[in-house]
Write an enzyme that holds these catalytic residues in place. Sequence first.
Site, PDB file in Angstrom:
ATOM      1  N   TYR A 148       0.812  -1.219   0.000  1.00  0.00           N
ATOM      2  CA  TYR A 148       0.000   0.000   0.000  1.00  0.00           C
ATOM      3  C   TYR A 148       0.840   1.261   0.000  1.00  0.00           C
ATOM      4  O   TYR A 148       0.287   2.364  -0.169  1.00  0.00           O
ATOM      5  CB  TYR A 148      -0.963  -0.001   1.184  1.00  0.00           C
ATOM      6  CG  TYR A 148      -2.098  -0.933   0.953  1.00  0.00           C
ATOM      7  CD1 TYR A 148      -1.904  -2.296   1.073  1.00  0.00           C
ATOM      8  CD2 TYR A 148      -3.333  -0.474   0.552  1.00  0.00           C
ATOM      9  CE1 TYR A 148      -2.927  -3.178   0.824  1.00  0.00           C
ATOM     10  CE2 TYR A 148      -4.368  -1.351   0.306  1.00  0.00           C
ATOM     11  CZ  TYR A 148      -4.163  -2.694   0.443  1.00  0.00           C
ATOM     12  OH  TYR A 148      -5.181  -3.560   0.180  1.00  0.00           O
ATOM     13  N   LYS A 195       3.180 -14.848   5.181  1.00  0.00           N
ATOM     14  CA  LYS A 195       3.753 -15.697   4.142  1.00  0.00           C
ATOM     15  C   LYS A 195       5.269 -15.785   4.356  1.00  0.00           C
ATOM     16  O   LYS A 195       6.059 -15.704   3.406  1.00  0.00           O
ATOM     17  CB  LYS A 195       3.407 -15.117   2.757  1.00  0.00           C
ATOM     18  CG  LYS A 195       3.592 -16.091   1.613  1.00  0.00           C
ATOM     19  CD  LYS A 195       2.639 -17.269   1.623  1.00  0.00           C
ATOM     20  CE  LYS A 195       3.048 -18.332   0.625  1.00  0.00           C
ATOM     21  NZ  LYS A 195       2.179 -19.529   0.687  1.00  0.00           N
ATOM     22  N   ASP A 228      -2.116 -18.418   3.686  1.00  0.00           N
ATOM     23  CA  ASP A 228      -3.060 -19.122   2.823  1.00  0.00           C
ATOM     24  C   ASP A 228      -3.798 -20.184   3.627  1.00  0.00           C
ATOM     25  O   ASP A 228      -4.997 -20.411   3.436  1.00  0.00           O
ATOM     26  CB  ASP A 228      -2.385 -19.720   1.572  1.00  0.00           C
ATOM     27  CG  ASP A 228      -0.985 -20.230   1.830  1.00  0.00           C
ATOM     28  OD1 ASP A 228      -0.190 -19.508   2.451  1.00  0.00           O
ATOM     29  OD2 ASP A 228      -0.664 -21.355   1.419  1.00  0.00           O
ATOM     30  N   ASP A 252      -6.123  -7.004   4.275  1.00  0.00           N
ATOM     31  CA  ASP A 252      -7.190  -6.480   3.425  1.00  0.00           C
ATOM     32  C   ASP A 252      -8.064  -7.627   2.917  1.00  0.00           C
ATOM     33  O   ASP A 252      -9.300  -7.625   3.069  1.00  0.00           O
ATOM     34  CB  ASP A 252      -6.539  -5.731   2.247  1.00  0.00           C
ATOM     35  CG  ASP A 252      -7.548  -5.058   1.346  1.00  0.00           C
ATOM     36  OD1 ASP A 252      -8.721  -4.967   1.715  1.00  0.00           O
ATOM     37  OD2 ASP A 252      -7.150  -4.609   0.254  1.00  0.00           O
ATOM     38  N   ASP A 256     -11.951  -8.973   4.682  1.00  0.00           N
ATOM     39  CA  ASP A 256     -13.194  -8.984   3.892  1.00  0.00           C
ATOM     40  C   ASP A 256     -13.764 -10.389   3.782  1.00  0.00           C
ATOM     41  O   ASP A 256     -14.987 -10.577   3.811  1.00  0.00           O
ATOM     42  CB  ASP A 256     -12.954  -8.389   2.494  1.00  0.00           C
ATOM     43  CG  ASP A 256     -12.958  -6.862   2.532  1.00  0.00           C
ATOM     44  OD1 ASP A 256     -13.060  -6.287   3.630  1.00  0.00           O
ATOM     45  OD2 ASP A 256     -12.862  -6.242   1.465  1.00  0.00           O
TER      46      ASP A 256
END
Lengths: 515, 515
Positions: A148, A195, A228, A252, A256
């Site tokens: 970002y 990750k 993941d 992010d 959601d």
Amino acid sequence: MGKIDTNETPIHSATDLRSFAAKTAVTVLPGDGIGPEVVGAAMAVADAAGANIAWEIAEAGAQSFAKGITSGVPHATINSIAKTGIVLKGPLETPVGFGGKSANVTLRKLFETYGNIRPIAELPGIATPFAGRNIDFVVVRENMEDLYAGIEHMQTPGVAQSLKIITQKGCEKIARLAFELAKSQGRKTVHCATKANILKQTEGLLKRTFEAVAVDYPGITAKHMIVDNCAHQMVIAPEQFDVIVMTNMNGDILSDLAAGLVGGLGVAASANLGDKVAMFEAVHGSAPDIAGQGKANPTAMIQALVMMLRHIGKFDVAERVSAALKETLKIGTHLTPDLAKGVAATTAEFTQAVIAQLTATQRVWSGRAYAPVEMPKVARNPVTVTPATRQVIGVDVFVEAGDTAAQLGARMTAAGAETGFKLKMISNRGTQVFPAIGGEVDTVDHWRCRFITTSEVGGVSDRQIMALLACVSGTDRWMHVEKLQQFDGVDAFTKAQGESDNALPVTTTPLPCAA
Amino acid sequence: MGKIDTNETPIHSATDLRSFAAKTAVTVLPGDGIGPEVVGAAMAVADAAGANIAWEIAEAGAQSFAKGITSGVPHATINSIAKTGIVLKGPLETPVGFGGKSANVTLRKLFETYGNIRPIAELPGIATPFAGRNIDFVVVRENMEDLYAGIEHMQTPGVAQSLKIITQKGCEKIARLAFELAKSQGRKTVHCATKANILKQTEGLLKRTFEAVAVDYPGITAKHMIVDNCAHQMVIAPEQFDVIVMTNMNGDILSDLAAGLVGGLGVAASANLGDKVAMFEAVHGSAPDIAGQGKANPTAMIQALVMMLRHIGKFDVAERVSAALKETLKIGTHLTPDLAKGVAATTAEFTQAVIAQLTATQRVWSGRAYAPVEMPKVARNPVTVTPATRQVIGVDVFVEAGDTAAQLGARMTAAGAETGFKLKMISNRGTQVFPAIGGEVDTVDHWRCRFITTSEVGGVSDRQIMALLACVSGTDRWMHVEKLQQFDGVDAFTKAQGESDNALPVTTTPLPCAA
């Protein structure tokens, strides 16, 4: 890393706790579209519940852009927020044709609200495939850095690059905030989802910082999970989570996803917490298509209000508002069109139903004991890590070339040999292609050439790097350079797929540099 | 972009279609842990179904590492795969202490299997919160680039950086593959999920390429969706999806999320498709804790077999195996311990039950007509985009400094003025901090200094950049340089948060450079 002074009174609740009768000043941004309706509903509920708030109504978003304020946030609004430190915020639009800057992002950046808090909890009366499983966790997302930062450079006409920037300071702040949040809500486990198995330096920095910070919170279980797998586990067994902390981009996506488990973005609220300002809002947008029609559902905004009331220490009022909202949803006779099964209520009727429940005999909805969140105290010094020793041992030069790895390899070997470097390898999209290691690599015109100093002692000087770049420029176009550093004797860079641990032998008969 | 010759016979099915009686050669890697059990089960089912395959059993993984093969993949295996082009692959372990290289990644890189295909479809008899909603879509994940290039450089001792690399070629290949896959399965919609709203150059490149490629597939509806919304929609309304294409990291997260909707990673299969090799595998790992005990569930491996049979054009056999597997799961009397509600069957008993169903009267499970996937033909030239004009107009120099933006700004202004540049701005974690734009920015010791040439005509020379770097070196430590390029007159770089559209006015009285 900095220690937290646990005796320090939290910033936003001190005044309130000392003098409960005094009104608490809150900046309220009604916002755009359905914003005024849902924010108005939340204010009405707060007032009816006796929250005793002095609302400072301020402007931001579409109206401000229309007045020529390019940031979307007028000075009067900035001043009000700086003074109150607490914001209840409606959705803000970023109109097309005003430079494309988002007033939401401006507010976040302006007040360094680095912690995005997204509670994920089942709501009564809202049917989902997971209803009845008591999903109740909080996603804590870093809000200031990562991809970002938006630092993008086309490397060649066909190859794009974004920088993923992760800092020790950013990781320490968000990791500590996750544990403090857990403490303030009596939660027992904090997961850190990264990750780190692939991105050992960036995502690994959050994992390592999280593990270091966890030592300061012996009463809370700290667990790491690959991101993941975390996404998978959210769908398979969401009940296992209590608090989950993540970097910005992963947070992010997963926040959601998580909202989808308990009714979707339409009923989700969030807080953006910083050292001096806390901002509370609905996750949904301004929904201009239904604005002004009394159709908007204020549930998300009332949930944001509940978060705000807890943040400023008004726990009893928060609990009553939360219970009234849940009871209204459960009874289900006064629901807005998005939720109603039969005849729909208006925004005002739903709001009045919630207010009526404030004084009804309530059942206890929450067994959770809340305390104020102690915002972490992390020093603002830009320097957070200081190695005892450091040196530069080489340089990665990114080159644009349309020929083969072998051809480029010959030219770069010559450029290095002329200037005190050996070309260790060339990689293309991260895989070593020179010296060839076999395989079917489909190359693009963006090559990373890794040069290591041939000197046995001491590091590489800037002068030596300039000489190399001048030599590379003689035959090829470069567009990007990274120094290869060692801190405390450890390589501060990763190897390519297929790259050996050892440098290539020094070329004994260097070819002439074309420069 | 290259056009696809739709008359061209697909690589792997040609032989098979011409001579159905001839055996098809397949390289089979039994793999580690439960690998030999589940791969053996799949082979037994294939043979019983009359798939007519000549299995070439090859080694890879733990055994190979133990023999000192550092890639985990022996030459004999590479040769077999290069010859057959088709691999049925069991899970491979990457033992600790052998350099940490993954044999799975080695195989993927070696044969450039750039398309990871993950079917997500409801299985009978496997209870999930989404059962009965007919989830049936395919995730197509790019497999070669993105953050997985693994290019990481610590910028300062406390600031880590990974490069997210996205290429036009990579995007064209994966976008075309998604449409070809849709075509081969009669699917009507392809979604492309990206973060193009924030990452306009990298994620935007997939969005733009997808939209350009879509024109070649008029019979298929192409839709773009923001990736965080896609994660949300997968949980809220997964029925809407048919095929979804994504970059590598996003695809990693969303494909594991998607697998969770239909029973989890334990029953999920995937294909890795390249121009010359197609590899089919279970998504699950080697589960060493239950290896050799007859407890392993071969469902995922049999699903991988079904994908393989379709890929090589044996559609009837694939359909019979798929139906037998689904019938066995639905009947539910011979399930392995992970799925059994009552007494569990062994791996062998489950396999025999599937084989028995091959000859039972079958109901039709699939109405889908499959055709071979036509692998996209994209030229292997490294250069895929050639602008008519290009120039360098400035340079971003990343500097390590422990003082303030104002102090660094004064030094960098001087360095630029001395060498024909103006310092346009300095950003910290992506937000402009010099000239100050107000706000509470908590800086780290990693500053991006943007220098633009003061020349009105012509671009920046490498010599001028060297002079600037020499000047910067006089006062500050730099570690990273990016040229600011324009292609066809368009900026090939993004602006910082808060950065203005116009360059700063040229300093008329330059301060002396410290170098």
